[in-house]
Design a protein around this motif. Structure first.
Motif, PDB file in Angstrom:
ATOM      1  N   GLU A  80       0.809  -1.214   0.000  1.00 47.09           N
ATOM      2  CA  GLU A  80       0.000   0.000   0.000  1.00 47.09           C
ATOM      3  C   GLU A  80       0.845   1.268   0.000  1.00 47.09           C
ATOM      4  O   GLU A  80       0.327   2.358  -0.256  1.00 47.09           O
ATOM      5  N   ASP A  81       2.140   1.138   0.277  1.00 53.82           N
ATOM      6  CA  ASP A  81       3.021   2.307   0.222  1.00 53.82           C
ATOM      7  C   ASP A  81       3.905   2.292  -1.028  1.00 53.82           C
ATOM      8  O   ASP A  81       4.930   2.962  -1.084  1.00 53.82           O
ATOM      9  N   LEU A  82       3.474   1.555  -2.048  1.00 51.60           N
ATOM     10  CA  LEU A  82       4.269   1.455  -3.274  1.00 51.60           C
ATOM     11  C   LEU A  82       4.506   2.826  -3.890  1.00 51.60           C
ATOM     12  O   LEU A  82       5.575   3.104  -4.452  1.00 51.60           O
ATOM     13  N   TYR A  83       3.517   3.692  -3.771  1.00 53.36           N
ATOM     14  CA  TYR A  83       3.612   5.030  -4.361  1.00 53.36           C
ATOM     15  C   TYR A  83       4.801   5.831  -3.820  1.00 53.36           C
ATOM     16  O   TYR A  83       5.373   6.667  -4.528  1.00 53.36           O
ATOM     17  N   ALA A  84       5.167   5.583  -2.564  1.00 53.90           N
ATOM     18  CA  ALA A  84       6.258   6.339  -1.949  1.00 53.90           C
ATOM     19  C   ALA A  84       7.602   5.992  -2.582  1.00 53.90           C
ATOM     20  O   ALA A  84       8.484   6.849  -2.698  1.00 53.90           O
ATOM     21  N   ALA A  85       7.755   4.746  -3.010  1.00 56.67           N
ATOM     22  CA  ALA A  85       9.014   4.316  -3.621  1.00 56.67           C
ATOM     23  C   ALA A  85       9.051   4.599  -5.119  1.00 56.67           C
ATOM     24  O   ALA A  85      10.133   4.804  -5.681  1.00 56.67           O
ATOM     25  N   LEU A  86       7.872   4.613  -5.764  1.00 55.11           N
ATOM     26  CA  LEU A  86       7.810   4.774  -7.216  1.00 55.11           C
ATOM     27  C   LEU A  86       6.897   5.947  -7.574  1.00 55.11           C
ATOM     28  O   LEU A  86       5.834   5.769  -8.173  1.00 55.11           O
ATOM     29  N   PRO A  87       7.294   7.156  -7.236  1.00 54.06           N
ATOM     30  CA  PRO A  87       6.404   8.310  -7.392  1.00 54.06           C
ATOM     31  C   PRO A  87       6.088   8.693  -8.832  1.00 54.06           C
ATOM     32  O   PRO A  87       5.106   9.392  -9.080  1.00 54.06           O
ATOM     33  N   ASN A  88       6.894   8.232  -9.781  1.00 53.52           N
ATOM     34  CA  ASN A  88       6.693   8.622 -11.179  1.00 53.52           C
ATOM     35  C   ASN A  88       6.355   7.445 -12.091  1.00 53.52           C
ATOM     36  O   ASN A  88       6.504   7.537 -13.314  1.00 53.52           O
ATOM     37  N   LEU A  89       5.857   6.364 -11.498  1.00 52.70           N
ATOM     38  CA  LEU A  89       5.505   5.182 -12.297  1.00 52.70           C
ATOM     39  C   LEU A  89       4.302   5.492 -13.184  1.00 52.70           C
ATOM     40  O   LEU A  89       3.252   5.919 -12.710  1.00 52.70           O
ATOM     41  N   GLU A  90       4.464   5.261 -14.493  1.00 49.72           N
ATOM     42  CA  GLU A  90       3.399   5.530 -15.457  1.00 49.72           C
ATOM     43  C   GLU A  90       2.825   4.263 -16.078  1.00 49.72           C
ATOM     44  O   GLU A  90       1.662   4.240 -16.469  1.00 49.72           O
ATOM     45  N   THR A  91       3.644   3.221 -16.183  1.00 55.98           N
ATOM     46  CA  THR A  91       3.205   1.984 -16.832  1.00 55.98           C
ATOM     47  C   THR A  91       3.488   0.798 -15.922  1.00 55.98           C
ATOM     48  O   THR A  91       4.626   0.617 -15.464  1.00 55.98           O
ATOM     49  N   LEU A  92       2.466  -0.006 -15.670  1.00 57.34           N
ATOM     50  CA  LEU A  92       2.614  -1.191 -14.826  1.00 57.34           C
ATOM     51  C   LEU A  92       1.896  -2.357 -15.502  1.00 57.34           C
ATOM     52  O   LEU A  92       0.674  -2.337 -15.672  1.00 57.34           O
ATOM     53  N   ILE A  93       2.659  -3.365 -15.899  1.00 51.92           N
ATOM     54  CA  ILE A  93       2.112  -4.534 -16.576  1.00 51.92           C
ATOM     55  C   ILE A  93       2.146  -5.713 -15.614  1.00 51.92           C
ATOM     56  O   ILE A  93       3.218  -6.194 -15.237  1.00 51.92           O
ATOM     57  N   LEU A  94       0.947  -6.164 -15.213  1.00 48.75           N
ATOM     58  CA  LEU A  94       0.814  -7.284 -14.274  1.00 48.75           C
ATOM     59  C   LEU A  94       0.014  -8.417 -14.905  1.00 48.75           C
ATOM     60  O   LEU A  94      -0.686  -9.166 -14.206  1.00 48.75           O
ATOM     61  N   THR A  95       0.123  -8.566 -16.201  1.00 50.37           N
ATOM     62  CA  THR A  95      -0.590  -9.628 -16.909  1.00 50.37           C
ATOM     63  C   THR A  95      -0.147 -11.005 -16.411  1.00 50.37           C
ATOM     64  O   THR A  95       1.040 -11.250 -16.225  1.00 50.37           O
ATOM     65  N   GLY A  96      -1.107 -11.902 -16.190  1.00 51.30           N
ATOM     66  CA  GLY A  96      -0.769 -13.277 -15.834  1.00 51.30           C
ATOM     67  C   GLY A  96      -0.212 -13.442 -14.445  1.00 51.30           C
ATOM     68  O   GLY A  96       0.791 -14.133 -14.256  1.00 51.30           O
ATOM     69  N   ASN A  97      -0.869 -12.838 -13.441  1.00 56.38           N
ATOM     70  CA  ASN A  97      -0.453 -12.995 -12.053  1.00 56.38           C
ATOM     71  C   ASN A  97      -1.590 -13.579 -11.218  1.00 56.38           C
ATOM     72  O   ASN A  97      -2.495 -14.214 -11.770  1.00 56.38           O
ATOM     73  N   CYS A  98      -1.555 -13.394  -9.901  1.00 55.79           N
ATOM     74  CA  CYS A  98      -2.474 -14.085  -9.001  1.00 55.79           C
ATOM     75  C   CYS A  98      -3.309 -13.146  -8.129  1.00 55.79           C
ATOM     76  O   CYS A  98      -3.755 -13.537  -7.057  1.00 55.79           O
ATOM     77  N   LEU A  99      -3.506 -11.921  -8.571  1.00 55.77           N
ATOM     78  CA  LEU A  99      -4.332 -10.987  -7.820  1.00 55.77           C
ATOM     79  C   LEU A  99      -5.789 -11.453  -7.877  1.00 55.77           C
ATOM     80  O   LEU A  99      -6.348 -11.623  -8.961  1.00 55.77           O
ATOM     81  N   GLU A 100      -6.401 -11.628  -6.702  1.00 60.23           N
ATOM     82  CA  GLU A 100      -7.717 -12.252  -6.651  1.00 60.23           C
ATOM     83  C   GLU A 100      -8.858 -11.291  -6.361  1.00 60.23           C
ATOM     84  O   GLU A 100      -9.907 -11.340  -7.004  1.00 60.23           O
ATOM     85  N   GLY A 101      -8.703 -10.455  -5.332  1.00 58.92           N
ATOM     86  CA  GLY A 101      -9.808  -9.611  -4.896  1.00 58.92           C
ATOM     87  C   GLY A 101      -9.587  -8.155  -5.203  1.00 58.92           C
ATOM     88  O   GLY A 101      -8.451  -7.693  -5.359  1.00 58.92           O
ATOM     89  N   LEU A 102     -10.685  -7.395  -5.289  1.00 60.03           N
ATOM     90  CA  LEU A 102     -10.569  -5.963  -5.529  1.00 60.03           C
ATOM     91  C   LEU A 102      -9.740  -5.282  -4.445  1.00 60.03           C
ATOM     92  O   LEU A 102      -9.007  -4.331  -4.718  1.00 60.03           O
ATOM     93  N   ALA A 103      -9.855  -5.784  -3.216  1.00 61.63           N
ATOM     94  CA  ALA A 103      -9.082  -5.191  -2.122  1.00 61.63           C
ATOM     95  C   ALA A 103      -7.586  -5.350  -2.326  1.00 61.63           C
ATOM     96  O   ALA A 103      -6.796  -4.555  -1.797  1.00 61.63           O
TER      97      ALA A 103
END
Length: 218
Positions: A80-103
């Protein structure tokens, strides 16, 4: 295999078609993100495709980094604090992973510069109102799963979620398997995205993702 300073320093480094400095850490069975401070924040893009990363965390402050490729890993959590380490991230590709819930996507909501996001072939993408939830919680995203976000979609998302507690999905058991091969539908989605791209930069970005394997099997 641990992501050691030696592995990072010996990994291929090059200027990609977008004229960005890229670090290639593909296919090394990396389970945990660590030791990236040795990069001295010298890269615009890091490719972690085809590894075994389970959680997006462990990043030092990388102000220069604007693109992360994580297709075909085992990511099920986003810090949940990813933004603090990557403040200028514009593109994130997470195709084919294991994220299950909206939370599980809450860690993406504070990435204020995020424009291009792919969550294709994650269990969460089959959840009711998934697309509306991401559009509402990540308002900076312009292209989701290689489809441009339309204004009407934003209106619908606000009607669904504004003033309400952010939706949370029930935890369900999911056992990661082998990386999922690209389907014909995936190919058509990417071709359609390129055909509808409104700028040369966007076309190059999509083509670079394809050529780098962001959508495997294309």
């Amino acid at each position: 295999m641990r992501l050691t300073p030696d592995m990072i320093e010996e990994a291929p480094q090059f200027v990609n078609p977008l004229k960005e400095r890229e670090l290639d850490l593909r296919g090394r069975k990396i389970p945990v993100i660590e030791n990236l401070a040795v990069t001295l924040d010298q890269f615009d893009c890091i490719d972690f495709s085809d590894n075994e990363v389970k959680k997006l965390d462990g990043f030092p402050l990388l102000s220069r980094l604007s693109m992360l490729l994580f297709n075909n890993n085992k990511v099920s959590k986003v810090a949940e604090d990813l933004y603090a380490a990557l403040p200028n991230l514009e593109t994130l590709i997470l195709t084919g992973n294991c994220l299950e819930g909206l939370a599980d996507l809450r860690g993406l909501s504070k990435l204020s510069r995020l424009k291009y996001l792919s969550l294709m072939r994650n269990p969460v993408a089959a959840k009711p109102h998934y697309r509306s939830y991401v559009i509402y919680t990540c308002p900076s995203v312009r292209v989701l799963d290689y489809k441009r976000v339309r204004e009407q979609e934003r209106v619908t998302a606000r009607k669904l979620f504004a003033g309400k507690k952010k939706a949370e999905a029930e935890a369900k058991t999911f056992t990661p398997g082998e990386p999922v091969k690209q389907t014909p539908a995936d190919k058509e989605a990417i071709k359609a995205a390129i055909a509808k791209a409104s700028s040369l930069d966007e076309i190059r970005r999509l083509e670079m993702m394809l050529n780098s394997g962001a959508i495997p099997g294309f």
